[in-house]
Design an enzyme around this catalytic site. Structure first.
Site, PDB file in Angstrom:
ATOM      1  N   LEU A  55    -126.127  68.287  13.653  1.00  0.00           N
ATOM      2  CA  LEU A  55    -125.285  68.759  12.556  1.00  0.00           C
ATOM      3  C   LEU A  55    -124.182  67.756  12.264  1.00  0.00           C
ATOM      4  O   LEU A  55    -123.740  67.033  13.145  1.00  0.00           O
ATOM      5  CB  LEU A  55    -124.655  70.107  12.931  1.00  0.00           C
ATOM      6  CG  LEU A  55    -125.628  71.259  13.164  1.00  0.00           C
ATOM      7  CD1 LEU A  55    -124.921  72.392  13.878  1.00  0.00           C
ATOM      8  CD2 LEU A  55    -126.212  71.750  11.848  1.00  0.00           C
ATOM      9  N   PRO A  58    -132.449  75.116  13.163  1.00  0.00           N
ATOM     10  CA  PRO A  58    -131.208  75.884  12.948  1.00  0.00           C
ATOM     11  C   PRO A  58    -129.947  75.162  13.379  1.00  0.00           C
ATOM     12  O   PRO A  58    -128.856  75.519  12.940  1.00  0.00           O
ATOM     13  CB  PRO A  58    -131.432  77.148  13.782  1.00  0.00           C
ATOM     14  CG  PRO A  58    -132.357  76.713  14.874  1.00  0.00           C
ATOM     15  CD  PRO A  58    -133.288  75.720  14.218  1.00  0.00           C
ATOM     16  N   TYR A  69    -147.909  71.750  17.888  1.00  0.00           N
ATOM     17  CA  TYR A  69    -146.893  71.249  18.813  1.00  0.00           C
ATOM     18  C   TYR A  69    -147.576  70.720  20.064  1.00  0.00           C
ATOM     19  O   TYR A  69    -147.987  71.465  20.941  1.00  0.00           O
ATOM     20  CB  TYR A  69    -145.893  72.342  19.181  1.00  0.00           C
ATOM     21  CG  TYR A  69    -145.121  72.918  18.015  1.00  0.00           C
ATOM     22  CD1 TYR A  69    -145.040  72.246  16.793  1.00  0.00           C
ATOM     23  CD2 TYR A  69    -144.460  74.139  18.123  1.00  0.00           C
ATOM     24  CE1 TYR A  69    -144.339  72.775  15.730  1.00  0.00           C
ATOM     25  CE2 TYR A  69    -143.748  74.669  17.064  1.00  0.00           C
ATOM     26  CZ  TYR A  69    -143.691  73.985  15.859  1.00  0.00           C
ATOM     27  OH  TYR A  69    -142.989  74.526  14.802  1.00  0.00           O
ATOM     28  N   GLY A 115    -129.910  71.633  13.276  1.00  0.00           N
ATOM     29  CA  GLY A 115    -129.978  70.294  12.719  1.00  0.00           C
ATOM     30  C   GLY A 115    -131.113  69.411  13.181  1.00  0.00           C
ATOM     31  O   GLY A 115    -131.278  68.298  12.688  1.00  0.00           O
ATOM     32  N   GLY A 116    -131.918  69.864  14.156  1.00  0.00           N
ATOM     33  CA  GLY A 116    -133.038  69.059  14.611  1.00  0.00           C
ATOM     34  C   GLY A 116    -132.608  67.760  15.262  1.00  0.00           C
ATOM     35  O   GLY A 116    -131.553  67.673  15.894  1.00  0.00           O
TER      36      GLY A 116
END
Length: 316
Positions: A249, A242, A96, A244-245
């Site tokens: 969503l 979690p 990252y 939807g990135g």
């Protein structure tokens, strides 16, 4: 109750989980300890207690998970607010940034609170923005652990995860290197990422595995069999993406339900994960203090069994 009032009430009371109806979750053969005032607790490896709603530190880097953030001061505020809200599980990786997420965590939080668990990962390289290439060579992974220890200013990493299985390197060789680092006292527990039940079984023949981190959310349940395996074996399941990135969503179906329950779609999706399984440890990430507070407020959302059934039906 309005969404604003819901957030205010939740944050004023801290991030105490009531979704899922449990105060503590623990691995096999470990004692239960009730810890009021925190979200429900899961014991990684039976001896490492973490509040189930954690924080993912991927998005504290620059755009595209590359380089330094545009507003470094804001990023440090976000990380400090994470701890203030009662989070004691922060998930990061050497990829990252690369490296910048780990460096920012140390800058913001070192010396660390005694109960803070920093989970990091190695085994994915970043040749350039948008590029992610596995490297599971033992000598490389050994180097990854040493460098993460230095960046995070730690003597031992509580949870070190193999970021990806390298198809060019036998898993046993990659994990063998991590086992040696564990035996040397530089790693406490070891986890895997993006793996099937068969791959977890194979890995456990080399060394103990305490957690799995696969992509999973209310819209994407591709790894349902892996989650079932983790439930059976009492392994922590850390769903990445979690909420939807980048794509978010598909919230059209959930929007009405979220409104009915005085919450946002994001809060409903996080609360659903906490309700879905006692081994799930969501790690939503953000670079915004406001979004962080909204995410953590999801732990207060309490629905009846019938209401959760409705949400499941809408999502599916």
């Amino acid at each position: 109750m309005t969404r604003r009032k819901f957030l205010h009430t939740t944050l004023a009371g801290g991030a105490t989980l009531i979704a899922g109806g449990s105060t503590i979750i623990f691995a096999a053969n470990s004692p239960a300890v009730t810890e009021p005032g925190t979200s429900s607790v899961f014991r990684l490896g039976g001896d490492l207690p973490v509040n189930r709603l954690g924080f993912g530190a991927m998005r504290i880097t620059g755009e595209g998970i590359w380089g330094w953030p545009a507003d470094r001061g804001n990023t440090l505020k976000v990380l400090r607010r994470v701890v203030e809200l009662g989070v004691n599980l922060i998930d990061t990786a050497d990829a990252y940034g690369p490296e910048t997420s780990e460096l920012l965590i140390a800058e913001a939080l070192h010396p660390y609170p005694k109960d803070l668990v920093i989970a990091t990962k190695g085994g994915l390289t970043r040749p350039g923005p948008g590029q992610w290439v596995p490297n599971g060579r033992p000598e490389y992974l050994t180097q990854c652990v040493e460098k993460s220890l230095k960046r995070l200013r730690l003597e031992r990493i509580d949870l070190y995860q193999l970021h990806r299985i390298d198809p060019k390197v036998p898993m046993e060789e990659s994990l063998g290197a991590l086992k040696k680092m564990q035996e040397a006292g530089k790693i406490r527990h070891i986890g895997l990422s993006e793996v099937s039940p068969a791959e977890i079984d194979r890995a456990r023949k080399v060394l103990p595995i305490v957690s799995v981190q696969n992509q999973y959310n209310i819209d994407n349940r591709r790894w349902e069999k892996t989650l079932t395996y983790c439930e059976k074996e009492r392994l922590g399941f850390m769903p990445w993406s979690p909420i939807g990135g980048n794509r978010g969503l598909k919230d059209n179906a959930l929007a009405a339900a979220a409104k009915d329950y005085h919450a946002s779609v994001v809060q409903l999706a996080l609360a659903w994960l906490l309700h879905r399984s006692p081994v799930i440890l969501p790690i939503p990430g953000t670079s915004s203090v406001a979004h962080l507070e909204e995410n953590m407020a999801a732990a207060k959302l309490q629905l009846t069994a019938e209401e959760w059934k409705r949400v499941d039906t809408l999502a599916s």
